[in-house]
Structure formats: C-alpha cells, structure tokens
Enzyme design. Structure first.
Site, PDB file in Angstrom:
ATOM      1  N   ILE A  63       0.884  -1.157   0.000  1.00 54.33           N
ATOM      2  CA  ILE A  63       0.000   0.000   0.000  1.00 54.33           C
ATOM      3  C   ILE A  63       0.926   1.212   0.000  1.00 54.33           C
ATOM      4  O   ILE A  63       1.855   1.295   0.811  1.00 54.33           O
ATOM      5  CB  ILE A  63      -0.950   0.002   1.222  1.00 54.33           C
ATOM      6  CG1 ILE A  63      -1.836   1.262   1.227  1.00 54.33           C
ATOM      7  CG2 ILE A  63      -0.203  -0.142   2.531  1.00 54.33           C
ATOM      8  CD1 ILE A  63      -2.907   1.244   2.317  1.00 54.33           C
ATOM      9  N   SER A  64       0.730   2.128  -0.936  1.00 52.08           N
ATOM     10  CA  SER A  64       1.637   3.265  -1.093  1.00 52.08           C
ATOM     11  C   SER A  64       1.574   4.210   0.095  1.00 52.08           C
ATOM     12  O   SER A  64       0.573   4.262   0.818  1.00 52.08           O
ATOM     13  CB  SER A  64       1.291   4.036  -2.372  1.00 52.08           C
ATOM     14  OG  SER A  64       1.475   3.234  -3.516  1.00 52.08           O
TER      15      SER A  64
END
Length: 220
Positions: A63-64
C-alpha cells in the site's frame, strides 16, 4: 469508547504529512480524512497505518505511502461526474479514495487473492461503488471505456498504449514510468490530437506485470 479511534491519527496524517507538503485540493484532503487507512493494511500493521511510508500487504505488493497517494489523486483532477480506472487494486485504499471523488470507479487487479482481500477491505470500510476486476491491468478495461481519469499504481517501462487509448478526450492519466527499481511519476493529459506529458518527480513502485508492461510472472 470513541466510535472512530483513529480519527485523530487521520487528521494528523492529512495536516502534517499531506497538506503541509503542498497538497491543497480540499476534496482529496476530505477523502483522506474520511477513509480509514488502518482497515486496508494487515492487522499486525494497523498501529503504523498512518505513518508516511508504504506497507506490505502480501504477495510482494504494497500500500503506497499516504503522501504519494495524495499526489497522484490530486493530479487526476477528479470531478464528481467522472469515470475512473485504477490499474492495480492492491489493498483497495486508493480505490476507496477515488470512490469518494468520482461517479464510477473500476479497478483492475492481476492477483486474485489480492483482489479478494481488497473487496473484503472495502466492505469492512463501508465503501461501495467500486467494480474490482481480475485481469491484466496493462490492457485496461475496455468494457467501461472511455475514462475521464486513469491511475496506475505499479511501474512499467512506458505507459501501456491500451490505457492511453481508453482515456477520453481531456482525460488525465497518472503513472510511474521507468526501471523496476525507481521511476518517474508522470501525468498525461489527452488533448485534441495530442498527448501532453508532465513530470511529477521521482518515485519507487512495484513493477506492473502484463502484456504491455514488464514481461514474465504474469500468473502468481
């Protein structure tokens, strides 16, 4: 007991990690205040969900970091009536933010197990209006094209031509482009008869695997 125990952490994330670094679109900021990022990370990482860093979600995917998510979302310039395509569903967090801003969101994920988890995360967060599709994201999703905005959350050597083809007139596309290790984030705007490219800075994303991306490992 507080109904939303992470509300303060989200507020601080938005104010100190995002707004303070130049993100000014109030609709994007409001969406990031609302969507509970801790519901989109593995249980053992919930305590660090609001730190400004990427987190692993399994199968080599991440997840960025919140700031990069905000940058990409702001540059999409999403309007309430827009139709948006996301390539790389991952945890589902980016799709949840897009659903707060747009009329329609389609998200394509290569890995079936990751897609299933994303659907579970979205349901747990109470987010609706997102169609999660399993497939080769480098081919886009022609059945719902054209799109007003496309965001690509994995990096390819160049922007896949099918995505450019599925972008409507005046549409915006944001994607990381370059080598497997680190890349340049770019924004494309489809003008009448031409495509304008705008550089947005350096980033590091996982590779986009598929027919028009990095070759090999097409199946998990």
């Amino acid at each position: 007991m507080e109904a939303d125990p992470c509300r303060r952490e989200r507020e601080e994330m938005v104010e100190f990690q995002i707004r303070a670094r130049g993100i000014g679109d109030e609709r994007v900021l409001a969406a990031m205040r609302k969507i509970p990022r801790h519901l989109f990370v593995p249980k053992n990482l919930e305590r660090v969900a609001y730190e400004d860093r990427p987190l692993p979600i399994g199968e080599g995917q991440t997840i960025s970091q919140p700031y990069i998510v905000a940058v990409m979302t702001e540059h999409l310039e999403i309007r309430s009536h827009d139709r948006v395509l996301e390539i790389g569903t991952g945890s589902g967090y980016q799709a949840a933010l897009l659903a707060e801003l747009a009329a329609k969101v389609v998200s394509v994920e290569r890995l079936p197990d990751i897609a299933d988890r994303a659907r579970e995360n979205l349901a747990r967060a109470g987010v609706t209006g997102i169609e999660v599709v399993v497939g080769d994201g480098t081919q886009g999703y022609p059945p719902e094209a054209p799109y007003d905005a496309i965001v690509v959350t994995a990096a390819s050597p160049e922007i896949p031509q099918p995505l450019i083809d599925q972008l409507g007139k005046g549409g915006r596309l944001v994607a990381p482009v370059g080598p497997r290790e680190c890349q340049d984030l770019v924004k494309l705007v489809k003008r009448e008869g031409r495509v304008e490219t705008i550089p947005l800075g350096g980033v590091c994303f996982v590779p986009l695997i598929g027919q028009f991306g990095w070759q090999g490992e097409v199946s998990p």
